[in-house]
Design an enzyme around this catalytic site. Structure first.
Site, PDB file in Angstrom:
ATOM      1  N   ASP A   1       0.852  -1.187   0.000  1.00 54.30           N
ATOM      2  CA  ASP A   1       0.000   0.000   0.000  1.00 54.30           C
ATOM      3  C   ASP A   1       0.889   1.237   0.000  1.00 54.30           C
ATOM      4  OD1 ASP A   1      -1.750  -2.105   0.515  1.00 54.30           O
ATOM      5  OD2 ASP A   1      -3.029  -0.920   1.851  1.00 54.30           O
TER       6      ASP A   1
ATOM      7  N   LYS B   1      -6.810   3.262  -3.525  1.00 58.59           N
ATOM      8  CA  LYS B   1      -7.216   3.299  -2.119  1.00 58.59           C
ATOM      9  C   LYS B   1      -7.394   4.742  -1.696  1.00 58.59           C
ATOM     10  CE  LYS B   1      -5.218   1.999   2.391  1.00 58.59           C
ATOM     11  NZ  LYS B   1      -4.120   1.255   3.061  1.00 58.59           N
TER      12      LYS B   1
ATOM     13  N   LYS C   1     -10.141   0.118  -2.565  1.00 59.88           N
ATOM     14  CA  LYS C   1     -10.056  -0.010  -1.114  1.00 59.88           C
ATOM     15  C   LYS C   1     -10.340   1.322  -0.423  1.00 59.88           C
ATOM     16  CE  LYS C   1      -6.857  -1.221   2.656  1.00 59.88           C
ATOM     17  NZ  LYS C   1      -5.505  -1.729   3.007  1.00 59.88           N
TER      18      LYS C   1
END
Lengths: 500, 304, 296
Positions: free
Chosen positions: B141, B204, B240
């Site tokens: 991430d 995300k 996400k």
């Protein structure tokens, strides 16, 4: 979990024809709004002079639930004698208590009605949905709150009328005869009654014959609010009842919302009389999408424009104009969005499109769908099953539609959208205005100067830019040309009920 | 990377977003009423999509191990529960998590690239990423350089993501836009487009360190970007939302949105994740309520 | 120089699209006064003339309604200037039509003043009657008055010039274009007024004047589908009201001013402009309303 490699294979395999699958992974269980808190009497009488009285006609008609075709209640049918009684009661109230009351006191009664609608909102929205077929989500979130807000807004005007029209001392007209349609039954009653009372008039209101229940519930609320008898009278019935009201000699004002065809008859019937007239009639609005528009929001605007309330909306965005360069994208997005629309039981909180209001209206819509096909337009409907009982129509698109096509010219009043493309601003303005109607329009573009060019040149009473089908008590609503005259809502909405 | 050729469109031309319209649309998803079996299905799905996360300076190996146990055994009192999708930690904890999760299908996700601010050099970010991958991270991430993005240096942002993607090797790359710092939905859309074109496997919303974190309108705009990218390239990108989704009801709203914007192909934890720490317990409490018919108390659910 | 010079008689024609054509029907009628003096041969306009005038008015409407309001004001003021300069002509014309000298003088002055009054309103009524509406959602919402379109006007015998001016001025001040049927019995000033208009920067077609019988011409206006509004400024018993109103198949806005005495204060107000306006309401979203900072 897939490995990256597997993902990669999948990606390549997908490349052929990307498409999205809806309604297969997760279906929503029915979420029905409860009805145990709702009281619908087996029979309703006419509301005249503060009391529910049997009709002189002795006749009753049934009102049904269009979603199930089940009978809901038996409704009194008012004839000319009943109309006369109601007008006399209204005149008496106008010459008596109501006419002499101060604006501030009148306001308090109207505020009371607003509050009482809010208190009974849950019952009213369920009845609205049962009687009219509209989704509970809409009656709960839009119709009933807006109706209450409309009374609240106009209540505040009652003692401030001198400020509304500079250099004038406006005075009330007298008795107002009001006729409303079936698409927003309680909301239209509010749009009619609230400004009439705020300006000091008394009222005889006729709701539509397919949706009389919430107006009768409003009569009960008015009784409960202790309004002086005769200030508001509610007469149920069909066209003949309306005609008797229009023709009554002791009426000072007619306010009508409905079809252009009937509106013209009313204009002619009132010709030569001193009756003041406001008409809110049909429409065939253009909803215009430019290539620089926020397209995802525009698609939502198209959906709200045509599928809100099953398309039973006079200001529905029924003619979609998409700029050629984004036509394919918009159509794809539109079809994806349509695939997620849930059509079915109006009482289900997840329903997006409920029942068509009546068999008669469903027949009209089907007639136009047949015409569209015959005219050579290409039809697209979502792949869904409709309930077997009740009146339902699939959300429908027509592409390859000619400007001269009947489905692009005549008001269908159902969930049927025509799609046309355009290249230039001038072209789309010309096409948008090329209609006898002029109620509303939508314009979608990210460019401010283009918005103002369009909103200035489009001949329509309400123009939504980068939004659609928004309503508010403070916002005047009404049409140009054959969409009628006069405005409802806002300061402008007072004018139709006053000598200025 | 070989299957994905790098295309670099003019990102100044990302579609515009009308904020009010996006908010209205997002609000409409929340009007769906999810009841009975569809609620149960949704809660199971939500649980399976959670990236159970701990990203604190005070994280200890012990805490990470506990979290991994929770990931594998969300609530043994209830039968038939799925595990969560992944455990998300700092690079220094990846090895511990990897070991603790051995034998399960749960992924280890690691934040990297000078998380959460991204305020470092390209070199440090690449080494940070490589370290996490070497420690066994299945997913990385990363954060984008918001300063460069806001300054309009889109090529810089694009190149950085592409470089990190390369450093990820087989690990899937989630690109954190930190939408709370971007200032408008137009920018959210533009950053999404840059990330996807540069090689993101997931986009995300947030680090969880900045408010506002995930919101429905922001997530909607990103889902729509994914949809447009999919139609354009045929490539599926995951989503996400992270930070601020702590209640089951909210999670169900997000799933409704996913279901109606991207549809069935995305309704799996391969393509959708919730970055959350406290959501799992609320979902478990709701599931316990559905199983027992009684509303639950937090006292009966382990806090890890 | 001869002192017995033969005077030149004026030919009164119609005023359509900025031109002075004779009626296509070729008909004329004698305008006389109470003494029986033959004042002029007036065009006895036909329904076809009315239709031509409507076409001109429709063509002119697009440009006229889009003009800057300030510019419309200047043009109305210009009409007043021109009328002032030709006062004497109008006084004598009115006198020839049985108006006393004193009344004629006053009527011409009042007509000039009325034009100035409406010239001033051109760029102000929108501010008085436009509204910003505080809707309960994140939208900016405003309403502005806009011209209705092509307006048919029937004028009256009493104060023939002042009536005409009082009916035309608010209509054009508001961006409409007009087709006017002046008084049959006292038509001279109407056509002379057309000459004033023609010299006043008023674009051709904005004002069209057809002399003739209102009983014949007014129904043609009423029936026409391209006329948006009808102003009945005639004497109330002059026309078959029902026939006119029933002739409106396109939901015309119909305004009746039978009872208004244009010589009084009652004869001028911005509400006359408002009678020939539509209200347009525009909505647009507003980002981040209702609080500081981003709430997206």
């Amino acid at each position: 979990m897939a490995t990256t490699k597997k993902t990669a294979t999948k990606k390549v395999a997908k490349k052929a024809a990307p498409s999205l699958k809806f309604n297969t992974a997760w279906e929503y269980a029915p979420a029905l709004e409860g009805t145990s808190h709702v009281t619908i009497a087996p029979q309703y009488e006419l509301f005249i002079d503060g009391k529910f009285v049997k009709p002189e006609s002795g006749k009753y008609f049934n009102t049904i639930n269009p979603a199930t075709e089940a009978n809901l209640s038996s409704i009194a049918e008012a004839n000319a004698a009943d109309v006369d009684k109601a007008v006399k009661a209204a005149r008496k109230a106008y010459n008596g208590a109501w006419g002499k009351m101060s604006g501030a006191e009148r306001a308090k009664y109207i505020f009371r009605i607003s509050r009482m609608i809010q208190e009974k909102a849950r019952e009213l929205c369920v009845i609205e949905t049962l009687d009219g077929g509209k989704p509970i989500r809409e009656s709960r979130d839009i119709d009933i709150p807006l109706a209450a807000n409309h009374f609240f807004y106009y209540a505040g005007w009652a003692d401030k009328l001198d400020y509304a029209f500079p250099n004038r001392k406006p005075t009330s007209l007298g008795v107002a005869g009001q006729i409303i349609p079936w698409n927003f039954p309680l909301l239209m009653a509010a749009w009619k009654i609230a400004p009439a009372l705020a300006t000091g008039n008394t009222v005889v209101l006729k709701p539509a014959e397919t949706t009389p229940l919430t107006a009768l519930k409003l009569a009960e609320i008015i009784q409960e609010c202790d309004l002086p008898p005769g200030v508001v009278n509610i007469l149920t019935g069909a066209g003949a009842t309306g005609a008797a009201l229009v023709q009554h000699n002791d009426i000072n004002k007619i306010a009508f919302t409905g079809s252009t065809e009937v509106g013209k008859l009313i204009q002619q019937a009132c010709a030569g009389s001193s009756k003041k007239l406001t008409l809110e009639l049909g429409g065939k609005a253009a909803n215009i999408i430019f290539e620089d528009a926020p397209l995802d929001q525009a698609v939502e605007g198209i959906i709200n424009g045509i599928f809100f309330n099953q398309g039973h909306v006079c200001c529905a965005g029924s003619r979609l104009f998409v700029q050629e360069s984004v036509y394919k994208t918009v159509l794809r997005k539109l079809k994806d969005r349509m695939a997620t629309l849930i059509v079915g039981n109006p009482l289900d909180k997840n329903t997006d499109i409920g029942a068509i209001n009546s068999k008669q209206q469903l027949d009209t819509i089907h007639k136009y769908i047949t015409i569209g096909k015959k005219e050579g337009a290409e039809m697209y409907q979502t792949d869904i099953n409709l309930p077997r009982k009740g009146f339902y129509c699939k959300p429908t698109l027509f592409t390859d539609v000619a400007q001269s096509s009947r489905i692009a010219q005549e008001e269908i009043f159902g969930p049927v959208l025509t799609v046309q493309t355009f290249r230039t601003e001038d072209e789309v303005i010309e096409k948008a205005n090329n209609t006898p109607y002029g109620l509303s329009a939508g314009v979608w573009t990210d460019k401010g100067s283009k918005i103002f060019n369009l909103t200035t040149k489009i001949r329509a009473g309400v123009v939504w830019a980068n939004t659609y089908n928004k309503f508010d008590p403070t916002s005047p609503f009404g049409g140009y040309k054959e969409s009628g005259y006069g405005r409802e809502g806002g300061l402008q909405g007072l004018a139709g009920y006053l000598h200025i | 990377m070989s299957e994905r050729s790098i295309v670099r469109p003019d990102f100044r031309h990302s579609p515009s977003i009308d904020q009010v319209g996006a908010e209205e649309r997002a609000a409409r998803f929340t009007k769906r009423s999810i009841k009975k079996e569809s609620k149960l299905q949704g809660l199971h799905l939500a649980l399976s999509m959670i990236d159970l996360t701990t990203l604190e300076g005070k994280d200890t190996p012990g805490k990470v191990k506990q979290l991994c146990y929770k990931a594998m055994h969300p609530h043994d009192a209830l039968e038939g529960l799925p595990t969560v999708a992944a455990v998300c930690v700092f690079p220094s904890m990846v090895g511990i998590a990897k070991k603790a999760l051995e034998g399960s299908k749960i992924k280890v996700a690691s934040v990297a690239t000078a998380f959460p601010s991204g305020q470092s050099t390209r070199d440090v970010k690449l080494r940070d990423t490589k370290y996490a991958v070497a420690e066994g991270a299945d997913e990385v991430d990363m954060v984008i350089s918001r300063g460069k993005f806001l300054a309009g240096e889109y090529n810089f942002v694009f190149d950085e993501i592409a470089a990190i993607k390369e450093a990820c090797g087989n690990a899937r790359l989630k690109v954190i836009l930190e939408t709370g710092e971007l200032g408008s939905l137009d920018k959210v859309r533009r950053a999404s487009d840059i990330a996807m074109h540069a090689g993101a496997d997931f986009i995300k919303t947030s680090t969880g360190k900045i408010q506002p974190a995930a919101t429905m309108p922001v997530t909607l705009v990103m889902l729509e970007a994914i949809r447009d990218f999919y139609y354009e390239t045929g490539i599926q990108i995951g989503m996400k939302p992270a930070g601020g989704i702590s209640k089951s009801k909210a999670a169900l709203h997000y799933l409704v949105m996913l279901n109606e914007v991207l549809g069935a192909d995305w309704m799996t934890n391969e393509w959708f994740r919730f970055g959350a720490s406290s959501l799992a317990n609320d979902v478990l409490m709701q599931l316990a309520k559905e199983a027992t018919g009684r509303y639950q108390s937090a006292d009966y659910f382990s806090i890890d | 120089m001869s002192t017995n010079r033969l005077s030149i008689l004026k030919t009164y024609k119609l005023y359509i699209g900025g031109q002075f054509p004779r009626t296509e029907s070729g008909r004329s009628y004698k305008a006389t006064n109470s003494k029986g003096d033959h004042l002029a041969n007036m065009c006895w306009g036909s329904k076809k003339d009315v239709r031509d005038a409507i076409v001109s008015a429709r063509a002119a409407w697009k440009g006229w309604s889009a003009r800057a309001a300030f510019n419309r004001g200047q043009i109305l003021y210009r009409i007043a200037e021109m009328l002032e300069g030709r006062s004497e002509q109008f006084v004598s014309e009115l006198v020839s039509m049985d108006v006393t000298a004193q009344d004629a003088k006053e009527e011409v002055q009042d007509s000039i003043d009325r034009l100035v009054y409406y010239a001033g309103w051109c760029d102000k009524y929108q501010q008085v009657f436009g509204t910003v509406n505080p809707v309960a959602s994140s939208h900016f919402n405003f309403s502005v008055p806009e011209s209705t379109g092509v307006v048919g006007i029937v004028s009256k015998e009493a104060s023939p010039l002042l009536s005409l001016v009082s009916l035309i001025a608010p209509a054009i001040a508001g961006g409409n274009t007009v087709v006017v049927i002046p008084s049959y019995s006292k038509p001279l000033a109407a056509i002379s007024f057309a000459e004033v208009i023609n010299d006043s920067d008023v674009p051709g077609g904005v004002i069209n004047i057809i002399t003739g019988k209102a009983t014949e011409l007014a129904p043609a206006l009423a029936e026409h589908m391209d006329v948006n509004a009808l102003v009945l400024g005639n004497e109330s018993d002059e026309l078959d009201k029902d026939a006119i109103l029933k002739g409106t198949h396109n939901l015309k806005r119909i305004v009746a001013y039978h009872e208004i005495n244009w010589k009084t204060e009652q004869g001028q107000s911005p509400y006359f402009i408002l009678d020939l306006q539509e209200t347009k309401t525009t909505w647009h979203p507003i980002e981040n309303i209702g609080g500081a900072g981003a709430k997206y």
